[in-house]
Design an enzyme around this catalytic site. Structure first.
Site, mmCIF file in Angstrom:
data_model
loop_
_atom_site.group_PDB
_atom_site.id
_atom_site.type_symbol
_atom_site.label_atom_id
_atom_site.label_comp_id
_atom_site.label_asym_id
_atom_site.label_seq_id
_atom_site.Cartn_x
_atom_site.Cartn_y
_atom_site.Cartn_z
ATOM 1 N N TRP A 106 84.254 115.411 96.985
ATOM 2 C CA TRP A 106 85.636 115.350 96.503
ATOM 3 C C TRP A 106 86.618 114.991 97.610
ATOM 4 O O TRP A 106 87.708 114.489 97.324
ATOM 5 C CB TRP A 106 86.026 116.657 95.817
ATOM 6 C CG TRP A 106 85.179 116.938 94.623
ATOM 7 C CD1 TRP A 106 84.561 118.109 94.301
ATOM 8 C CD2 TRP A 106 84.814 116.018 93.565
ATOM 9 N NE1 TRP A 106 83.839 117.982 93.137
ATOM 10 C CE2 TRP A 106 83.983 116.712 92.667
ATOM 11 C CE3 TRP A 106 85.113 114.678 93.312
ATOM 12 C CZ2 TRP A 106 83.438 116.101 91.532
ATOM 13 C CZ3 TRP A 106 84.576 114.073 92.184
ATOM 14 C CH2 TRP A 106 83.759 114.785 91.305
ATOM 15 N N HIS A 162 77.273 117.396 83.079
ATOM 16 C CA HIS A 162 75.996 116.697 83.301
ATOM 17 C C HIS A 162 74.863 117.656 83.667
ATOM 18 O O HIS A 162 73.700 117.253 83.685
ATOM 19 C CB HIS A 162 76.158 115.580 84.333
ATOM 20 C CG HIS A 162 76.253 116.038 85.760
ATOM 21 N ND1 HIS A 162 76.107 115.162 86.814
ATOM 22 C CD2 HIS A 162 76.497 117.256 86.315
ATOM 23 C CE1 HIS A 162 76.235 115.824 87.951
ATOM 24 N NE2 HIS A 162 76.472 117.084 87.675
#
Length: 332
Positions: free
Chosen positions: A149, A240
């Protein structure tokens, strides 16, 4: 067939600290100097340096018949530990955890199940008990997310204009790196990081400081415990990990907690609608097989999960990078 050789050469050079030694030296070094600094054999170091030069990670310099090495700009930026956008921790996790799971890819394809038990001798009935099987392993995972990130976060939190939302909740917010990207991009927002108590403890100790005044924490299991009521929920690389059924279960919990007029932002690597690519995402989906209960999906598949949970006005934006954004709303 030689892709794994390239990966392991990169992993080894990072693990030995080759790129860090060259950065610290501030001048090209000989193979002998590098081998001494990393405490490795001269022969092995010479072979590794040659491979890294071939991979364009190092530059080779000739001086009076002797060979010296220096970092390429790419290696300096992404492969040294001190770089603010370093991928070092991500590479370490790939080498020491993901690579071991992939030894059992054949078994994963045959059984349709992740391979933590064979790779590490731990039960994977509770996915995150397996992922966080020790403080050291949890720290490695959090450092992985932090590096991802730090590089990709700004793109995904600005793919849509999120300024109308003031209170954010980053579910499974881990190290807080994405929360920091949110407070940087949207100066009027506050972000609550929701995660397991041991993850929150580690994040407070190592990643989020008191200077991050617009970031707070909420301890809990997002499948079991009450969720804070906010305007916007962020699920970044969360869905996911899970089957469709578990995704709908979680999204329904988010929908119930969400304020009217609020929204949920999914951050995932999106497959093309026909499943034909991108190759990176197809490989990530195989990785989900060996490591989790989930898979990578198309934008339409995520939209179907969101619709099943009650969300409307679903849009997606491609960032042109690895991770994309899907935004869905709860009607007022």
């Amino acid at each position: 067939m030689e892709g794994f050789l390239i990966s392991k050469a990169l992993f080894t050079a990072c693990e030995l600290g080759v790129f860090d030694v060259l950065l610290g030296a501030e001048r090209p070094l000989s193979a002998e100097e590098i081998s001494q600094a990393v405490e490795a054999s001269l022969d092995g170091t010479q072979r590794l340096l040659a491979a890294c030069t071939g991979l364009q990670l190092l530059r080779e310099h000739q001086d009076n018949g002797q060979v010296f090495y220096s970092n390429t700009e790419q290696a300096k930026v992404y492969l040294t530990r001190s770089s603010p956008v370093s991928l070092f921790q991500s590479i370490q996790y790939s080498s020491r955890t993901i690579y071991l799971c992939w030894h059992y890819l054949t078994d994963a394809v045959r059984s349709g199940r992740n391979q933590y038990e064979k790779a590490f001798g731990v039960s994977s009935e509770d996915l995150f008990q397996a992922l966080y099987r020790s403080d050291d392993e949890m720290m490695k995972f959090m450092q992985l997310m932090n590096s991802i990130w730090n590089i990709c976060g700004r793109d995904v939190v600005t793919a849509f204009d999120l300024s109308p939302f003031k209170g954010f909740c980053d579910l499974g917010g881990c190290s807080g790196a994405l929360a920091k990207q949110c407070t940087s991009a949207y100066p009027e927002c506050t972000v609550t990081i929701f995660d397991l108590d041991k993850v929150v403890r580690m994040s407070r100790e190592h990643f989020v400081s008191e200077a991050d005044q617009r970031i707070s924490f909420y301890e809990g299991d997002f499948f079991k415990d009450p969720l804070p009521e906010v305007d916007l929920y962020i699920l970044a690389r969360i869905l996911h990990d899970w089957s469709d059924g578990r995704c709908i279960e979680l999204l329904r919990r988010v929908y119930e907690a969400c304020k009217p007029g609020g929204a949920v932002l999914l951050v995932e690597a999106l497959l093309h609608e026909d499943g034909s690519g991108p190759l990176t995402v197809q490989l990530y989906s195989l990785n989900m097989l060996v490591q989790t209960e989930g898979c990578e999906r198309t934008a339409a598949q995520y939209a179907a999960l969101l619709t099943a949970a009650g969300f409307t006005n679903i849009q997606h934006r491609l960032t042109g990078k690895i991770y994309d954004a899907v935004l869905a709303h709860k009607e007022t």
